[in-house]
Write a protein that holds these residues in place. Structure first.
Motif, PDB file in Angstrom:
ATOM      1  N   ARG A   4       0.833  -1.198   0.000  1.00 60.60           N
ATOM      2  CA  ARG A   4       0.000   0.000   0.000  1.00 60.60           C
ATOM      3  C   ARG A   4       0.874   1.257   0.000  1.00 60.60           C
ATOM      4  NH1 ARG A   4      -5.154   0.964   1.936  1.00 60.60           N
ATOM      5  NH2 ARG A   4      -6.517  -0.815   2.311  1.00 60.60           N
ATOM      6  N   THR A   5       2.172   1.094   0.122  1.00 60.16           N
ATOM      7  CA  THR A   5       3.078   2.214   0.338  1.00 60.16           C
ATOM      8  C   THR A   5       3.564   2.783  -0.988  1.00 60.16           C
ATOM      9  OG1 THR A   5       3.779   1.195   2.418  1.00 60.16           O
ATOM     10  CG2 THR A   5       5.165   2.966   1.526  1.00 60.16           C
ATOM     11  N   LEU A   6       3.169   4.007  -1.303  1.00 61.40           N
ATOM     12  CA  LEU A   6       3.527   4.627  -2.579  1.00 61.40           C
ATOM     13  C   LEU A   6       5.031   4.786  -2.736  1.00 61.40           C
ATOM     14  CD1 LEU A   6       0.769   7.403  -2.729  1.00 61.40           C
ATOM     15  CD2 LEU A   6       0.792   5.231  -3.960  1.00 61.40           C
ATOM     16  N   THR A 184       2.236  -5.153  -7.044  1.00 58.98           N
ATOM     17  CA  THR A 184       0.847  -4.689  -7.045  1.00 58.98           C
ATOM     18  C   THR A 184       0.688  -3.610  -5.984  1.00 58.98           C
ATOM     19  OG1 THR A 184      -0.063  -6.788  -7.845  1.00 58.98           O
ATOM     20  CG2 THR A 184      -1.556  -5.324  -6.645  1.00 58.98           C
ATOM     21  N   LEU A 185       0.137  -2.501  -6.393  1.00 62.29           N
ATOM     22  CA  LEU A 185      -0.178  -1.409  -5.480  1.00 62.29           C
ATOM     23  C   LEU A 185      -1.641  -1.524  -5.077  1.00 62.29           C
ATOM     24  CD1 LEU A 185       0.601   1.312  -4.111  1.00 62.29           C
ATOM     25  CD2 LEU A 185      -0.236   2.440  -6.198  1.00 62.29           C
ATOM     26  N   MET A 186      -1.891  -1.611  -3.770  1.00 62.49           N
ATOM     27  CA  MET A 186      -3.255  -1.635  -3.243  1.00 62.49           C
ATOM     28  C   MET A 186      -3.613  -0.246  -2.732  1.00 62.49           C
ATOM     29  SD  MET A 186      -3.320  -5.210  -1.071  1.00 62.49           S
ATOM     30  CE  MET A 186      -1.978  -4.656  -0.004  1.00 62.49           C
ATOM     31  N   PHE A 187      -4.866   0.128  -2.905  1.00 58.51           N
ATOM     32  CA  PHE A 187      -5.329   1.435  -2.446  1.00 58.51           C
ATOM     33  C   PHE A 187      -6.842   1.371  -2.279  1.00 58.51           C
ATOM     34  CE2 PHE A 187      -4.571   1.217  -6.999  1.00 58.51           C
ATOM     35  CZ  PHE A 187      -5.849   1.445  -7.521  1.00 58.51           C
ATOM     36  N   ASP A 188      -7.378   2.274  -1.488  1.00 56.93           N
ATOM     37  CA  ASP A 188      -8.820   2.341  -1.296  1.00 56.93           C
ATOM     38  C   ASP A 188      -9.456   3.159  -2.408  1.00 56.93           C
ATOM     39  OD1 ASP A 188      -8.866   0.900   1.137  1.00 56.93           O
ATOM     40  OD2 ASP A 188      -8.213   2.696   2.214  1.00 56.93           O
ATOM     41  N   LEU A 189     -10.562   2.651  -2.923  1.00 56.37           N
ATOM     42  CA  LEU A 189     -11.368   3.444  -3.846  1.00 56.37           C
ATOM     43  C   LEU A 189     -12.205   4.448  -3.059  1.00 56.37           C
ATOM     44  CD1 LEU A 189     -12.600   0.640  -6.281  1.00 56.37           C
ATOM     45  CD2 LEU A 189     -10.796   2.314  -6.693  1.00 56.37           C
ATOM     46  N   ALA A 190     -12.614   5.497  -3.731  1.00 57.40           N
ATOM     47  CA  ALA A 190     -13.465   6.495  -3.093  1.00 57.40           C
ATOM     48  C   ALA A 190     -14.813   5.872  -2.725  1.00 57.40           C
ATOM     49  CB  ALA A 190     -13.678   7.681  -4.028  1.00 57.40           C
ATOM     50  N   PRO A 221      -3.694   8.532  -7.462  1.00 57.37           N
ATOM     51  CA  PRO A 221      -3.733   8.853  -8.895  1.00 57.37           C
ATOM     52  C   PRO A 221      -2.574   9.725  -9.335  1.00 57.37           C
ATOM     53  CG  PRO A 221      -5.476  10.003  -7.711  1.00 57.37           C
ATOM     54  CD  PRO A 221      -4.921   8.980  -6.775  1.00 57.37           C
ATOM     55  N   GLU A 222      -2.077  10.599  -8.459  1.00 61.14           N
ATOM     56  CA  GLU A 222      -0.907  11.412  -8.803  1.00 61.14           C
ATOM     57  C   GLU A 222       0.312  10.525  -9.038  1.00 61.14           C
ATOM     58  OE1 GLU A 222      -0.399  14.183  -5.647  1.00 61.14           O
ATOM     59  OE2 GLU A 222      -2.243  15.298  -6.098  1.00 61.14           O
ATOM     60  N   THR A 223       0.476   9.513  -8.197  1.00 56.71           N
ATOM     61  CA  THR A 223       1.602   8.591  -8.347  1.00 56.71           C
ATOM     62  C   THR A 223       1.492   7.789  -9.635  1.00 56.71           C
ATOM     63  OG1 THR A 223       1.923   8.410  -5.957  1.00 56.71           O
ATOM     64  CG2 THR A 223       2.767   6.603  -7.308  1.00 56.71           C
ATOM     65  N   ILE A 224       0.286   7.292  -9.928  1.00 61.69           N
ATOM     66  CA  ILE A 224       0.099   6.510 -11.156  1.00 61.69           C
ATOM     67  C   ILE A 224       0.338   7.385 -12.381  1.00 61.69           C
ATOM     68  CG2 ILE A 224      -1.559   5.187 -12.517  1.00 61.69           C
ATOM     69  CD1 ILE A 224      -2.873   4.365  -9.843  1.00 61.69           C
ATOM     70  N   ALA A 225      -0.173   8.611 -12.347  1.00 60.10           N
ATOM     71  CA  ALA A 225       0.069   9.526 -13.472  1.00 60.10           C
ATOM     72  C   ALA A 225       1.557   9.777 -13.650  1.00 60.10           C
ATOM     73  CB  ALA A 225      -0.668  10.841 -13.240  1.00 60.10           C
ATOM     74  N   GLY A 226       2.279   9.935 -12.551  1.00 55.18           N
ATOM     75  CA  GLY A 226       3.720  10.155 -12.633  1.00 55.18           C
ATOM     76  C   GLY A 226       4.462   8.972 -13.216  1.00 55.18           C
ATOM     77  N   LEU A 227       3.978   7.775 -12.932  1.00 53.82           N
ATOM     78  CA  LEU A 227       4.631   6.574 -13.468  1.00 53.82           C
ATOM     79  C   LEU A 227       4.570   6.555 -14.988  1.00 53.82           C
ATOM     80  CD1 LEU A 227       5.945   3.795 -12.946  1.00 53.82           C
ATOM     81  CD2 LEU A 227       3.638   2.854 -12.741  1.00 53.82           C
ATOM     82  N   TYR A 228       3.458   7.042 -15.555  1.00 51.75           N
ATOM     83  CA  TYR A 228       3.304   7.058 -17.009  1.00 51.75           C
ATOM     84  C   TYR A 228       3.692   8.402 -17.624  1.00 51.75           C
ATOM     85  CZ  TYR A 228       1.335   2.519 -16.331  1.00 51.75           C
ATOM     86  OH  TYR A 228       1.194   1.197 -15.988  1.00 51.75           O
ATOM     87  N   ALA A 229       4.215   9.285 -16.776  1.00 48.85           N
ATOM     88  CA  ALA A 229       4.810  10.556 -17.214  1.00 48.85           C
ATOM     89  C   ALA A 229       3.886  11.326 -18.154  1.00 48.85           C
ATOM     90  CB  ALA A 229       6.179  10.282 -17.843  1.00 48.85           C
TER      91      ALA A 229
END
Length: 303
Positions: A4-6, A184-190, A221-229
């Motif tokens: 779960r840790t970004l 695998t990154l786990m996270f809570d959905l809204a 989502p900021e982290t995922i967006a950063g991964l795909y630049a």
């Protein structure tokens, strides 16, 4: 790695080469919307589902047939029959998913959908005809609704798993192992979101469509967006509501979504998809979307 840790996931993911496997499927299968109707159990935690009066079985059948014809312009597409006893079966990617040489059978939260896992014809197609090894998660107690809950970057072996009533942490761990993922990154959905594939799409391992409002923690989502630049594409609330996040790339050159989703795309989103090398393609699916899912939900990929 399952985390779960970004700060743990991001550096590892950035160092993963795109050599894990094919970025897009070699074929796909659908399940016909026979007996198309509102499943009240599923509606309990699917805010996208319409009321029963909005369901048009004839229109759903016609749109589903057109979906198969359209997708077949890019890859082979099979269609299994539906069953009135399983009205949600037209969304098979929650129950059946593949990795090269492997079939994974998921465990649904609701009993009406758990029945789908008993399909001997679909299981037999993979195990008896194609010789795939089967991993059956359907009889254990933890919900793990496969590529509804788990969005996979197939090129790099990365998973993005949104936790909700449809997938808990143990279910995420079971899927991580079943697909043999690197991380695998786990996270809570809204609150109110039920599946990750409504708020996130990874396109051929090189771009992502991201609905930030669908995540409980804005840093995810900021982290995922950063991964795909440059190709981490944030979608607006209007695009999210129109199912633009429920898209899929079945080749390296196009992204598929419903006609309603495509119509919602802002010019900036269209431009960024083109910059990432994707043309948008669509078919009308408003009748099917009454059931609470859209194009990507209908498509079970075969790797």
């Amino acid at each position: 790695m399952l985390t779960r840790t970004l700060s743990e996931f991001l550096p590892f993911a950035r160092n993963c080469a795109a050599d894990f496997g094919p970025a897009t499927a070699r074929a796909a299968f659908l399940v016909a919307p026979d007996g198309f109707a509102r499943a009240d159990q599923s509606a309990r935690d699917n805010r996208y589902m319409a009321q029963a009066a909005a369901f048009d079985a004839g229109a759903a059948q016609a749109q589903h047939r057109e979906l198969q014809r359209a997708l077949a312009s890019e890859l082979p597409v099979l269609c299994f029959s539906g069953d009135p006893a399983t009205p949600d079966a037209l969304f098979p990617n929650n129950i059946f998913a593949t990795a090269p040489g492997r079939l994974v059978v998921g465990r649904m939260r609701h009993e009406v959908r758990q029945r789908e896992a008993a399909r001997r014809d679909i299981r037999g197609f993979f195990t008896d005809l194609l010789g795939y090894q089967e991993t059956d998660l359907s009889t254990q107690p933890h919900p793990c609704e496969l590529t509804g809950a788990l969005v996979i970057d197939r090129a790099r072996g990365l998973g993005f798993c949104g936790l909700s009533e449809r997938c808990d942490e143990e279910g995420a761990a079971l899927m991580h192992r079943a697909f043999g993922l690197r991380a695998t990154l786990m996270f809570d959905l809204a609150p109110g979101e039920y599946h990750t594939n409504v708020v996130l799409a990874v396109l051929a391992g090189r771009a992502a469509l991201i609905c930030a409002d669908g995540f409980a923690d804005a840093a995810v989502p900021e982290t995922i967006a950063g991964l795909y630049a440059a190709h981490g594409i944030s979608l607006s609330r209007a695009e999210h509501a129109a199912f633009a996040g429920n898209a899929i790339a079945l080749s390296g050159r196009s992204v598929w979504m419903s006609a309603g989703a495509e119509a919602s795309l802002a010019s900036t989103t269209r431009n960024r998809l083109r910059e990432a090398g994707f043309a948008s393609r669509s078919v009308p699916l408003e009748a099917i979307e009454a059931a609470g899912g859209s194009l990507r939900c209908c498509v079970a990929e075969i790797f």
